[in-house]
Design a protein around this motif. Structure first.
Motif, PDB file in Angstrom:
ATOM      1  N   GLY A  44       0.824  -1.207   0.000  1.00 10.95           N
ATOM      2  CA  GLY A  44       0.000   0.000   0.000  1.00 10.95           C
ATOM      3  C   GLY A  44       0.856   1.253   0.000  1.00 10.95           C
ATOM      4  N   PRO A  45       0.209   2.426   0.071  1.00  7.80           N
ATOM      5  CA  PRO A  45       0.935   3.693  -0.063  1.00  7.80           C
ATOM      6  C   PRO A  45       1.674   4.159   1.197  1.00  7.80           C
ATOM      7  N   ILE A  46       1.230   3.709   2.365  1.00  9.39           N
ATOM      8  CA  ILE A  46       1.848   4.120   3.633  1.00  9.39           C
ATOM      9  C   ILE A  46       2.453   2.868   4.274  1.00  9.39           C
ATOM     10  N   TYR A  47       3.750   2.952   4.612  1.00  8.64           N
ATOM     11  CA  TYR A  47       4.457   1.773   5.112  1.00  8.64           C
ATOM     12  C   TYR A  47       4.538   1.747   6.636  1.00  8.64           C
ATOM     13  N   PRO A  48       4.509   0.525   7.198  1.00  8.96           N
ATOM     14  CA  PRO A  48       4.802   0.384   8.623  1.00  8.96           C
ATOM     15  C   PRO A  48       6.314   0.506   8.826  1.00  8.96           C
ATOM     16  N   GLU A  49       6.758   0.492  10.058  1.00 11.62           N
ATOM     17  CA  GLU A  49       8.191   0.593  10.308  1.00 11.62           C
ATOM     18  C   GLU A  49       8.904  -0.721  10.004  1.00 11.62           C
ATOM     19  N   ASN A  50      10.206  -0.606   9.800  1.00 15.52           N
ATOM     20  CA  ASN A  50      11.120  -1.741   9.608  1.00 15.52           C
ATOM     21  C   ASN A  50      10.930  -2.521   8.314  1.00 15.52           C
ATOM     22  N   ILE A  51      10.503  -1.855   7.246  1.00 14.48           N
ATOM     23  CA  ILE A  51      10.473  -2.467   5.922  1.00 14.48           C
ATOM     24  C   ILE A  51      11.763  -2.048   5.221  1.00 14.48           C
ATOM     25  N   LYS A  52      12.512  -3.030   4.730  1.00  9.82           N
ATOM     26  CA  LYS A  52      13.757  -2.711   4.020  1.00  9.82           C
ATOM     27  C   LYS A  52      13.439  -2.444   2.554  1.00  9.82           C
ATOM     28  N   ILE A  53      13.849  -1.266   2.073  1.00  6.71           N
ATOM     29  CA  ILE A  53      13.649  -0.878   0.685  1.00  6.71           C
ATOM     30  C   ILE A  53      15.017  -0.618   0.070  1.00  6.71           C
ATOM     31  N   VAL A  54      15.281  -1.261  -1.068  1.00 11.64           N
ATOM     32  CA  VAL A  54      16.529  -1.011  -1.793  1.00 11.64           C
ATOM     33  C   VAL A  54      16.287   0.156  -2.740  1.00 11.64           C
ATOM     34  N   LEU A  55      17.095   1.189  -2.595  1.00 11.50           N
ATOM     35  CA  LEU A  55      17.031   2.353  -3.483  1.00 11.50           C
ATOM     36  C   LEU A  55      18.152   2.179  -4.504  1.00 11.50           C
ATOM     37  N   PRO A  56      17.791   1.755  -5.735  1.00 16.31           N
ATOM     38  CA  PRO A  56      18.815   1.415  -6.717  1.00 16.31           C
ATOM     39  C   PRO A  56      19.608   2.627  -7.191  1.00 16.31           C
ATOM     40  N   ASP A  57      20.789   2.318  -7.719  1.00 19.56           N
ATOM     41  CA  ASP A  57      21.639   3.328  -8.308  1.00 19.56           C
ATOM     42  C   ASP A  57      20.968   3.830  -9.584  1.00 19.56           C
ATOM     43  N   VAL A  58      20.784   5.119  -9.680  1.00 18.55           N
ATOM     44  CA  VAL A  58      20.171   5.735 -10.857  1.00 18.55           C
ATOM     45  C   VAL A  58      21.056   6.892 -11.286  1.00 18.55           C
ATOM     46  N   PRO A  59      21.443   6.941 -12.556  1.00 18.75           N
ATOM     47  CA  PRO A  59      22.268   8.068 -12.995  1.00 18.75           C
ATOM     48  C   PRO A  59      21.529   9.387 -12.806  1.00 18.75           C
ATOM     49  N   LYS A  60      22.284  10.405 -12.431  1.00 20.29           N
ATOM     50  CA  LYS A  60      21.674  11.720 -12.267  1.00 20.29           C
ATOM     51  C   LYS A  60      21.247  12.240 -13.632  1.00 20.29           C
ATOM     52  N   PRO A  61      20.120  12.958 -13.693  1.00 21.06           N
ATOM     53  CA  PRO A  61      19.681  13.502 -14.983  1.00 21.06           C
ATOM     54  C   PRO A  61      20.672  14.553 -15.475  1.00 21.06           C
ATOM     55  N   LYS A  62      20.828  14.600 -16.765  1.00 16.92           N
ATOM     56  CA  LYS A  62      21.722  15.597 -17.346  1.00 16.92           C
ATOM     57  C   LYS A  62      21.056  16.962 -17.272  1.00 16.92           C
ATOM     58  N   VAL A  63      21.816  17.931 -16.832  1.00 18.89           N
ATOM     59  CA  VAL A  63      21.299  19.291 -16.721  1.00 18.89           C
ATOM     60  C   VAL A  63      21.374  19.938 -18.092  1.00 18.89           C
ATOM     61  N   GLN A  64      20.253  20.436 -18.529  1.00 16.13           N
ATOM     62  CA  GLN A  64      20.233  21.119 -19.816  1.00 16.13           C
ATOM     63  C   GLN A  64      20.395  22.611 -19.583  1.00 16.13           C
ATOM     64  N   ARG A  65      21.233  23.192 -20.363  1.00 16.62           N
ATOM     65  CA  ARG A  65      21.473  24.620 -20.242  1.00 16.62           C
ATOM     66  C   ARG A  65      20.318  25.377 -20.875  1.00 16.62           C
ATOM     67  N   GLU A  66      19.838  26.358 -20.152  1.00 15.63           N
ATOM     68  CA  GLU A  66      18.787  27.208 -20.707  1.00 15.63           C
ATOM     69  C   GLU A  66      19.391  28.127 -21.746  1.00 15.63           C
ATOM     70  N   ILE A  67      18.674  28.310 -22.805  1.00 16.90           N
ATOM     71  CA  ILE A  67      19.135  29.214 -23.858  1.00 16.90           C
ATOM     72  C   ILE A  67      18.260  30.456 -23.810  1.00 16.90           C
ATOM     73  N   ASN A  68      18.924  31.567 -23.705  1.00 14.45           N
ATOM     74  CA  ASN A  68      18.237  32.847 -23.659  1.00 14.45           C
ATOM     75  C   ASN A  68      18.330  33.452 -25.057  1.00 14.45           C
ATOM     76  N   ILE A  69      17.225  33.866 -25.620  1.00 14.46           N
ATOM     77  CA  ILE A  69      17.261  34.401 -26.986  1.00 14.46           C
ATOM     78  C   ILE A  69      18.004  35.728 -27.089  1.00 14.46           C
ATOM     79  N   TRP A  70      18.312  36.329 -25.935  1.00 16.35           N
ATOM     80  CA  TRP A  70      19.036  37.597 -25.959  1.00 16.35           C
ATOM     81  C   TRP A  70      20.540  37.431 -25.817  1.00 16.35           C
ATOM     82  N   GLU A  71      21.032  36.216 -25.746  1.00 15.67           N
ATOM     83  CA  GLU A  71      22.472  35.991 -25.602  1.00 15.67           C
ATOM     84  C   GLU A  71      23.187  36.237 -26.902  1.00 15.67           C
TER      85      GLU A  71
END
Length: 71
Positions: A44-71
């Protein structure tokens, strides 16, 4: 790059908040964590205490540079 981390729940934890705190976002991460933890969705959506959850390795999202039309 981070490696997989184990998280032990506290009473009242929810997966989207756990993902947000660990990854900095929940969009797309909740699904990845559920895939890595068979049966977790059955608790369910709300967990009781002492449940082990593995948080997998996920690559960080690539940061996209904002382009300003006035540059």
């Amino acid at each position: 790059m981070m490696s997989a981390v184990s998280y032990i729940t506290r009473d009242g934890d929810c997966l989207d908040l756990i993902c947000f705190r660990h990854y900095g976002r929940s969009a797309g991460m909740v699904e990845r964590v559920l895939e890595a933890n068979y049966g977790l969705a059955d608790l369910g959506p709300i967990y009781p205490e002492n449940i082990k959850i593995v948080l997998p390795d996920v690559p960080k999202p690539k940061v996209q540079r904002e382009i300003n039309i006035w540059e």
